[in-house]
Every structure is written in structure tokens, then in C-alpha cells.
Design a protein around this motif. Structure first.
Motif, short mmCIF file in Angstrom:
data_model
loop_
_atom_site.label_atom_id
_atom_site.label_comp_id
_atom_site.label_asym_id
_atom_site.label_seq_id
_atom_site.Cartn_x
_atom_site.Cartn_y
_atom_site.Cartn_z
N PRO A 180 -3.59 18.28 59.55
CA PRO A 180 -3.73 17.48 60.71
C PRO A 180 -4.47 17.91 61.86
O PRO A 180 -5.50 17.17 62.29
N GLU A 181 -4.03 19.17 62.27
CA GLU A 181 -4.82 19.45 63.65
C GLU A 181 -6.37 20.02 63.42
O GLU A 181 -7.02 20.05 64.07
N ASP A 182 -6.65 20.06 62.08
CA ASP A 182 -7.99 20.33 61.86
C ASP A 182 -8.82 19.17 61.18
O ASP A 182 -9.98 19.53 60.82
N PHE A 183 -8.41 18.02 61.25
CA PHE A 183 -8.93 16.86 60.71
C PHE A 183 -10.37 16.70 61.43
O PHE A 183 -10.30 17.14 62.73
N ASP A 184 -11.22 16.19 60.76
CA ASP A 184 -12.48 15.74 61.42
C ASP A 184 -12.02 14.63 62.77
O ASP A 184 -11.14 13.90 62.75
N PRO A 224 -2.41 12.69 64.07
CA PRO A 224 -1.40 13.05 63.55
C PRO A 224 -1.30 14.54 63.87
O PRO A 224 -2.14 15.24 64.00
N SER A 225 -0.02 14.97 63.59
CA SER A 225 0.25 16.70 63.74
C SER A 225 0.88 16.94 62.23
O SER A 225 1.33 15.90 61.41
N THR A 226 1.16 18.24 62.23
CA THR A 226 2.03 18.94 61.00
C THR A 226 3.17 18.15 60.90
O THR A 226 3.48 17.77 59.55
N ALA A 227 3.76 17.56 61.87
CA ALA A 227 5.10 17.02 61.68
C ALA A 227 5.02 15.62 61.01
O ALA A 227 5.88 14.98 60.40
N ASP A 228 3.88 15.06 60.95
CA ASP A 228 3.60 13.70 60.32
C ASP A 228 2.94 13.93 58.95
O ASP A 228 2.73 12.92 58.06
N ILE A 229 2.97 15.16 58.61
CA ILE A 229 2.23 15.53 56.99
C ILE A 229 2.97 14.83 55.91
O ILE A 229 2.27 14.24 55.21
N VAL A 230 4.13 14.50 55.88
CA VAL A 230 4.66 13.54 54.58
C VAL A 230 4.11 12.09 54.91
O VAL A 230 3.54 11.62 53.71
N ASP A 288 3.33 20.18 48.08
CA ASP A 288 3.71 21.28 48.91
C ASP A 288 4.70 20.97 50.12
O ASP A 288 5.43 21.69 50.29
N GLU A 289 4.33 20.04 50.65
CA GLU A 289 5.04 19.65 51.93
C GLU A 289 5.96 18.56 51.66
O GLU A 289 6.74 18.01 52.56
N LEU A 290 6.31 18.20 50.60
CA LEU A 290 7.24 17.00 50.25
C LEU A 290 8.92 17.56 50.21
O LEU A 290 8.81 18.59 50.12
N PRO A 291 9.60 16.72 50.78
CA PRO A 291 11.00 17.08 50.67
C PRO A 291 11.37 17.27 49.23
O PRO A 291 10.61 16.84 48.27
N ASP A 313 15.12 8.07 49.51
CA ASP A 313 14.64 7.98 50.98
C ASP A 313 12.96 8.71 51.17
O ASP A 313 12.79 9.61 50.79
N GLY A 314 12.43 7.82 51.90
CA GLY A 314 11.06 8.37 52.36
C GLY A 314 10.72 8.39 53.66
O GLY A 314 11.37 7.69 54.65
N ALA A 315 9.62 9.00 54.04
CA ALA A 315 9.09 8.91 55.50
C ALA A 315 8.46 7.53 55.75
O ALA A 315 7.86 6.90 54.95
N THR A 316 8.69 7.48 57.07
CA THR A 316 8.05 6.16 57.43
C THR A 316 6.59 6.29 57.72
O THR A 316 6.28 7.21 58.67
#
Length: 194
Positions: free
Chosen positions: A9-13, A23-29, A173-176, A189-192
Motif C-alpha cells: 500500500p505504501e507504494d501504490f500509485d 491505506p497502509s500495510t495495516a489495512d492489507i487484509v 500471504d497476508e490473510l489470517p 470472522d473477517g476484516a472490515t
């Protein structure tokens, strides 16, 4: 490992990052398959624009749209799609019980008759679209007007098509852990997402 490259996310256009609220890496899911689409920011932006347009002009309830998205994610086995939940749908009454009812929607007491009919149509399109006939559209019209039926069809088509692509990319790779196995289901349970 994902079958296609992804972008952090930090490297998005810059335009894509702005459209997604930086968004940040914390928002990846919660980003679902966006990090893969971000390899082609123009395509990611077109998808985002289409989704925003559909949402802004939607006459279907956010809860119904989310139930459909999650049910199709299950059929597609798109684990990144199953791992997220719509904040708008939760605000519209989406409950854990409703999500769990997606395992057997026809038997659920947590779903309305209209939701069951819409999910049945989504099931057909995700599994055997040529089996859809007049009967299915008659059932839809008992609960939805023509504009709602067209929107429902567009939503299902979007979810089936793009969800199948995302599933083939194996973006786990980034999923719970509960979403990494082949037995993943949307009633976990999922990320919002926003």
C-alpha cells in the motif's frame, strides 16, 4: 505465495492511494485483491470507479449486496474476498448470524425471503448460469423491481468474474490463518472494509 506480483500500500500509485484513503500495510487484509490490481493502477482505478458508481447509485441494501458478495466469494473460493466485511453492510444490520447463514441460506431464519431469492440467483450464476430460466426471474420480481433486478445481476456478474480472477491469484500471504486453507468460508470472522 501469490501467483501474480503485488504492490505494498505504501507504494501504490498516488492517485490510487488517494482514492483508497491512503491505506497502509495495516489495512492489507481489508484491501482484498487491490494490491495485485495495483500493478496496473489504471485498471485498479477503473474497477474502483465502477464499484463506487455502483455503490453511489445502488437501490439495493448494503446488507444484501454484502451477503451476495460473500456467498459468491465462497463459491469462487476467493479467500481474500471471504476475509473482508463491508462496514456499510454492518451498519445496515449485517450480523454474524446472517453471515453464518450463508452456509445454508435456504434454511436460515436470519435471512429475509428477498435475500434468499437473491442468493439463489447468485448461486446459479456462480455455479450453473445456464440453469437460470423464467422461474428464477419470476421469483426475483416477487421481491425486486426491474431496476433492482438489473443492479443485482450487475453485482453478481462483477463478483463472480473478478472474484474468480482473484481466487486464481492465490492472494493468501497476508490473510489470517483461518483463510489460508482450502476450507475457508465467509462465515469466519473477517476484516472490515470501508
Amino acid at each position: 505465495m501469490a501467483r501474480v506480483p503485488t504492490v505494498r500500500p505504501e507504494d501504490f500509485d498516488p492517485d490510487l492511494a488517494a482514492a483508497l484513503g491512503h491505506p497502509s500495510t495495516a489495512d492489507i487484509v481489508a484491501l482484498g485483491s487491490v494490491p495485485a490490481w495495483a500493478v496496473r493502477p489504471d485498471i485498479a482505478m477503473a474497477m474502483r470507479s465502477f464499484q463506487q458508481s455502483m455503490t453511489a447509485s445502488s437501490v439495493l441494501a448494503p446488507r444484501l449486496r454484502e451477503l451476495i458478495r460473500l456467498r459468491i466469494a465462497f463459491h469462487n473460493r476467493c479467500r481474500s474476498c471471504m476475509a473482508t466485511r463491508s462496514g456499510a453492510a454492518m451498519a445496515d444490520g449485517m450480523t454474524d448470524g446472517a453471515v453464518c447463514s450463508l452456509e445454508r441460506p435456504e434454511e436460515s431464519e436470519d435471512l429475509t425471503a428477498a435475500e434468499k431469492v437473491a442468493l439463489r440467483y447468485a448461486d446459479f450464476l456462480a455455479t450453473d448460469h445456464l440453469a437460470v430460466g423464467d422461474r428464477e426471474f419470476e421469483e426475483l420480481r416477487q421481491h425486486f423491481d426491474d431496476g433492482e433486478v438489473v443492479e443485482l445481476c450487475a453485482l453478481v456478474a462483477f463478483c463472480v468474474g473478478f472474484g474468480r480472477v482473484a481466487a486464481t491469484w492465490d492472494l493468501i500471504d497476508e490473510l489470517p490463518d483461518q483463510y489460508r486453507g482450502d476450507d475457508a468460508a465467509p462465515w469466519l470472522d473477517g476484516a472490515t472494509i470501508r
